[in-house]
Design a protein around this motif. Structure first.
Motif, PDB file in Angstrom:
ATOM      1  N   SER A 101       0.794  -1.216   0.000  1.00  0.00           N
ATOM      2  CA  SER A 101       0.000   0.000   0.000  1.00  0.00           C
ATOM      3  C   SER A 101       0.831   1.273   0.000  1.00  0.00           C
ATOM      4  O   SER A 101       0.294   2.349  -0.212  1.00  0.00           O
ATOM      5  N   VAL A 102       2.139   1.180   0.258  1.00  0.00           N
ATOM      6  CA  VAL A 102       2.943   2.396   0.298  1.00  0.00           C
ATOM      7  C   VAL A 102       3.853   2.469  -0.920  1.00  0.00           C
ATOM      8  O   VAL A 102       4.265   1.448  -1.468  1.00  0.00           O
ATOM      9  N   PRO A 103       4.183   3.692  -1.364  1.00  0.00           N
ATOM     10  CA  PRO A 103       5.072   3.837  -2.516  1.00  0.00           C
ATOM     11  C   PRO A 103       6.487   3.350  -2.204  1.00  0.00           C
ATOM     12  O   PRO A 103       6.926   3.328  -1.050  1.00  0.00           O
ATOM     13  N   ASP A 144      -0.850  18.293   6.349  1.00  0.00           N
ATOM     14  CA  ASP A 144      -1.744  18.396   7.507  1.00  0.00           C
ATOM     15  C   ASP A 144      -1.472  17.303   8.525  1.00  0.00           C
ATOM     16  O   ASP A 144      -2.048  17.301   9.613  1.00  0.00           O
ATOM     17  N   ARG A 145      -0.596  16.362   8.182  1.00  0.00           N
ATOM     18  CA  ARG A 145      -0.190  15.304   9.109  1.00  0.00           C
ATOM     19  C   ARG A 145       1.228  14.877   8.759  1.00  0.00           C
ATOM     20  O   ARG A 145       1.705  15.139   7.652  1.00  0.00           O
ATOM     21  N   PRO A 146       1.932  14.215   9.671  1.00  0.00           N
ATOM     22  CA  PRO A 146       3.315  13.809   9.376  1.00  0.00           C
ATOM     23  C   PRO A 146       3.391  12.876   8.172  1.00  0.00           C
ATOM     24  O   PRO A 146       2.468  12.081   7.925  1.00  0.00           O
ATOM     25  N   TYR A 147       4.485  13.001   7.435  1.00  0.00           N
ATOM     26  CA  TYR A 147       4.750  12.085   6.317  1.00  0.00           C
ATOM     27  C   TYR A 147       6.181  11.599   6.466  1.00  0.00           C
ATOM     28  O   TYR A 147       7.124  12.384   6.422  1.00  0.00           O
ATOM     29  N   VAL A 148       6.321  10.276   6.653  1.00  0.00           N
ATOM     30  CA  VAL A 148       7.621   9.678   6.935  1.00  0.00           C
ATOM     31  C   VAL A 148       8.032   8.732   5.820  1.00  0.00           C
ATOM     32  O   VAL A 148       7.279   7.834   5.436  1.00  0.00           O
ATOM     33  N   LEU A 149       9.222   8.935   5.316  1.00  0.00           N
ATOM     34  CA  LEU A 149       9.875   8.017   4.380  1.00  0.00           C
ATOM     35  C   LEU A 149      11.040   7.376   5.135  1.00  0.00           C
ATOM     36  O   LEU A 149      11.751   8.060   5.873  1.00  0.00           O
ATOM     37  N   VAL A 150      11.233   6.065   4.973  1.00  0.00           N
ATOM     38  CA  VAL A 150      12.320   5.363   5.651  1.00  0.00           C
ATOM     39  C   VAL A 150      13.155   4.622   4.613  1.00  0.00           C
ATOM     40  O   VAL A 150      12.616   3.945   3.731  1.00  0.00           O
ATOM     41  N   GLN A 202      11.700 -12.575   0.100  1.00  0.00           N
ATOM     42  CA  GLN A 202      12.376 -12.364   1.382  1.00  0.00           C
ATOM     43  C   GLN A 202      12.613 -10.881   1.643  1.00  0.00           C
ATOM     44  O   GLN A 202      12.411 -10.392   2.760  1.00  0.00           O
ATOM     45  N   VAL A 203      13.034 -10.163   0.620  1.00  0.00           N
ATOM     46  CA  VAL A 203      13.291  -8.730   0.781  1.00  0.00           C
ATOM     47  C   VAL A 203      11.991  -7.985   1.051  1.00  0.00           C
ATOM     48  O   VAL A 203      11.938  -7.094   1.920  1.00  0.00           O
ATOM     49  N   VAL A 204      10.924  -8.348   0.354  1.00  0.00           N
ATOM     50  CA  VAL A 204       9.626  -7.708   0.587  1.00  0.00           C
ATOM     51  C   VAL A 204       9.172  -7.925   2.024  1.00  0.00           C
ATOM     52  O   VAL A 204       8.671  -6.998   2.682  1.00  0.00           O
ATOM     53  N   ALA A 205       9.355  -9.134   2.543  1.00  0.00           N
ATOM     54  CA  ALA A 205       8.942  -9.416   3.919  1.00  0.00           C
ATOM     55  C   ALA A 205       9.703  -8.549   4.910  1.00  0.00           C
ATOM     56  O   ALA A 205       9.130  -8.038   5.887  1.00  0.00           O
ATOM     57  N   GLN A 206      10.999  -8.348   4.671  1.00  0.00           N
ATOM     58  CA  GLN A 206      11.801  -7.511   5.568  1.00  0.00           C
ATOM     59  C   GLN A 206      11.414  -6.042   5.440  1.00  0.00           C
ATOM     60  O   GLN A 206      11.351  -5.311   6.435  1.00  0.00           O
ATOM     61  N   LEU A 207      11.143  -5.606   4.221  1.00  0.00           N
ATOM     62  CA  LEU A 207      10.703  -4.227   4.024  1.00  0.00           C
ATOM     63  C   LEU A 207       9.345  -3.994   4.677  1.00  0.00           C
ATOM     64  O   LEU A 207       9.083  -2.922   5.239  1.00  0.00           O
ATOM     65  N   GLU A 208       8.472  -4.971   4.603  1.00  0.00           N
ATOM     66  CA  GLU A 208       7.167  -4.830   5.241  1.00  0.00           C
ATOM     67  C   GLU A 208       7.312  -4.721   6.752  1.00  0.00           C
ATOM     68  O   GLU A 208       6.591  -3.959   7.404  1.00  0.00           O
ATOM     69  N   THR A 209       8.257  -5.457   7.332  1.00  0.00           N
ATOM     70  CA  THR A 209       8.521  -5.309   8.765  1.00  0.00           C
ATOM     71  C   THR A 209       8.997  -3.904   9.086  1.00  0.00           C
ATOM     72  O   THR A 209       8.530  -3.274  10.050  1.00  0.00           O
ATOM     73  N   LEU A 210       9.925  -3.390   8.277  1.00  0.00           N
ATOM     74  CA  LEU A 210      10.414  -2.029   8.472  1.00  0.00           C
ATOM     75  C   LEU A 210       9.269  -1.026   8.367  1.00  0.00           C
ATOM     76  O   LEU A 210       9.166  -0.099   9.184  1.00  0.00           O
ATOM     77  N   ARG A 211       8.420  -1.206   7.385  1.00  0.00           N
ATOM     78  CA  ARG A 211       7.295  -0.284   7.206  1.00  0.00           C
ATOM     79  C   ARG A 211       6.339  -0.344   8.388  1.00  0.00           C
ATOM     80  O   ARG A 211       5.878   0.678   8.892  1.00  0.00           O
ATOM     81  N   ARG A 212       6.058  -1.564   8.854  1.00  0.00           N
ATOM     82  CA  ARG A 212       5.112  -1.720   9.945  1.00  0.00           C
ATOM     83  C   ARG A 212       5.641  -1.112  11.250  1.00  0.00           C
ATOM     84  O   ARG A 212       4.923  -0.384  11.949  1.00  0.00           O
ATOM     85  N   VAL A 213       6.889  -1.384  11.564  1.00  0.00           N
ATOM     86  CA  VAL A 213       7.438  -0.929  12.840  1.00  0.00           C
ATOM     87  C   VAL A 213       7.622   0.581  12.862  1.00  0.00           C
ATOM     88  O   VAL A 213       7.411   1.233  13.886  1.00  0.00           O
ATOM     89  N   THR A 214       8.012   1.163  11.747  1.00  0.00           N
ATOM     90  CA  THR A 214       8.218   2.613  11.687  1.00  0.00           C
ATOM     91  C   THR A 214       6.954   3.373  11.293  1.00  0.00           C
ATOM     92  O   THR A 214       6.934   4.605  11.355  1.00  0.00           O
ATOM     93  N   ALA A 215       5.911   2.629  10.845  1.00  0.00           N
ATOM     94  CA  ALA A 215       4.688   3.244  10.312  1.00  0.00           C
ATOM     95  C   ALA A 215       5.013   4.187   9.160  1.00  0.00           C
ATOM     96  O   ALA A 215       4.416   5.263   9.028  1.00  0.00           O
ATOM     97  N   ASP A 255       5.220   6.014   5.629  1.00  0.00           N
ATOM     98  CA  ASP A 255       4.292   6.305   4.538  1.00  0.00           C
ATOM     99  C   ASP A 255       4.891   5.947   3.183  1.00  0.00           C
ATOM    100  O   ASP A 255       4.160   5.856   2.191  1.00  0.00           O
ATOM    101  N   GLU A 256       6.200   5.768   3.149  1.00  0.00           N
ATOM    102  CA  GLU A 256       6.909   5.481   1.897  1.00  0.00           C
ATOM    103  C   GLU A 256       8.253   4.859   2.270  1.00  0.00           C
ATOM    104  O   GLU A 256       8.813   5.156   3.333  1.00  0.00           O
ATOM    105  N   LEU A 257       8.764   3.989   1.398  1.00  0.00           N
ATOM    106  CA  LEU A 257      10.075   3.391   1.611  1.00  0.00           C
ATOM    107  C   LEU A 257      11.009   3.787   0.479  1.00  0.00           C
ATOM    108  O   LEU A 257      10.594   3.952  -0.675  1.00  0.00           O
ATOM    109  N   LEU A 258      12.288   3.934   0.823  1.00  0.00           N
ATOM    110  CA  LEU A 258      13.336   4.343  -0.108  1.00  0.00           C
ATOM    111  C   LEU A 258      14.420   3.277  -0.065  1.00  0.00           C
ATOM    112  O   LEU A 258      15.009   3.034   0.986  1.00  0.00           O
ATOM    113  N   VAL A 259      14.689   2.625  -1.194  1.00  0.00           N
ATOM    114  CA  VAL A 259      15.662   1.540  -1.206  1.00  0.00           C
ATOM    115  C   VAL A 259      16.903   1.938  -1.989  1.00  0.00           C
ATOM    116  O   VAL A 259      16.839   2.665  -2.982  1.00  0.00           O
TER     117      VAL A 259
END
Length: 362
Positions: free
Chosen positions: A2-4, A246-252, A321-334, A336-340
């Motif tokens: 669900s996140v870019p 209007d709300r925080p936007y976090v990229l990790v 495997q990489v998607v599963a690890q990225l999903e963990t990172l996204r979930r724990v940090t909440a 809004d977007e991931l940068l690889v």
């Protein structure tokens, strides 16, 4: 998902190659990234590194924008401690004037003192490894970095506080900057449709400045994984709604490498430890070795300890495997977007990794 998903590129120089080839490869990777569905293509700013060609982000961004059609292009990040707000706004305003609405201006604090290290143990938070922090003070206080600083800044120059730099950049883009009773205008730059970001590796000043000004924030798991939760929590705590958000936007960010098989991924990833070691010892990133070259380089327990946090938090394996690890990172940090970011000796393997990941993600 669900996140870019976006990309950070350092324009790595491979052993036996040169900066020209690295920059042409970055343009080629960006084209393929656009086709694969990535949202942004950011380039870093690094200096005095034999293995990195991304020394001038605005120039490289212009080359990539010219070779692509839709993907956003930007900096991750401009080191504002080494240049003036006006020079930053003019350079990025120039690119925006030609490619309006596609340019991201990511700002990073540079030249400051490292955050003191207090934690000494790893911890796992809901499946995400948060390693003990690396102590950067031994690098930043050395004579080599003093020599770097002498060339990166004009003699006697002292950078303004980061918050002041960000405010001046915003004012120049908005056309509201005044000094000594004079209205000052940047051409190009004023009125640019550039998207402003703050990047940070801790919960310190960068996170606070981003939050207080209601700007989007990029937190750094791939370089400073120990501080990522502190960084996003500090940003969210400081956030105030603005005309931008209007709300925080976090990229990790995360360092990843995907290949058709787990064994192949780890083979391609094997030079990474030597590349990180070269950075952590203060000599600057070496030209990226081949797996065969890396296998012949010396390696000690001390070397392993020096880079352990970076190795343990790199996501390497099959796309699933990489998607599963990225999903963990996204979930724990909440996030809004991931940068690889991905580095391999052969740019074709880098492209393949990004495409495999995109196929599994989107």
């Amino acid at each position: 998902m669900s996140v870019p998903l976006s990309i950070l590129d350092l324009a790595p120089i491979s052993s036996g190659s040169d900066a020209g080839a690295a920059l042409r490869a970055s343009v080629a990777v960006a084209r393929r990234a656009e086709t694969a569905g990535y949202s942004r293509y950011w380039v870093a700013e690094h200096h005095f590194a034999a293995g990195v060609a991304s020394a001038a982000p605005a120039v490289l961004i212009a080359l990539i924008a010219a070779a692509t059609d839709r993907i956003r292009v930007g900096s991750g990040a401009v080191q504002v401690g080494y240049q003036t707000p006006l020079s930053v706004v003019e350079r990025f305003g120039l690119v925006d004037a030609v490619y309006p609405g596609r340019v991201d201006l990511g700002l990073g604090r540079s030249g400051g003192k490292p955050t003191p290290v207090t934690e000494t143990a790893d911890r796992v938070v809901d499946g995400l490894l948060i390693p003990a922090p690396f102590d950067f003070s031994t690098l930043a206080g050395g004579p080599r970095f003093a020599a770097y600083g002498a060339l990166l800044r004009q003699p006697g120059a002292t950078p303004a506080p980061f918050a002041e730099i960000v405010d001046d950049i915003q004012a120049l883009i908005a056309g509201t900057l005044t000094r000594d009773g004079f209205d000052l205008h940047a051409t190009p730059g004023e009125g640019a449709k550039t998207e402003l970001w703050i990047l940070g590796s801790s919960g310190g000043e960068s996170a606070r400045v981003a939050g207080e000004r209601g700007l989007p924030f990029a937190a750094n798991y791939h370089v400073a994984p120990s501080n990522v939760l502190e960084a996003v929590e500090s940003y969210r705590a400081a956030f105030r709604p603005s005309a931008v958000l209007d709300r925080p936007y976090v990229l990790v960010s995360a360092d990843v490498l995907a290949a058709p098989t787990e064994a192949q991924a780890h083979h391609l990833a094997s030079p990474y430890r030597h590349w990180v070691r070269s950075i952590r010892t203060g000599t600057g990133a070496i030209p990226y070795p081949t797996p065969a070259e890396a296998a012949g380089l010396p390696w000690s327990d001390e070397d392993q300890a020096l880079v352990r946090d970076r190795l343990d938090t790199r996501f390497v394996g099959t796309p699933a495997q990489v998607v599963a690890q990225l999903e963990t990172l996204r979930r724990v940090t909440a996030a809004d977007e991931l940068l690889v970011t991905t580095i391999t000796h052969d740019p074709a393997d880098r492209i393949r990794s990004f495409e495999l990941l995109a196929d599994a993600w989107f």
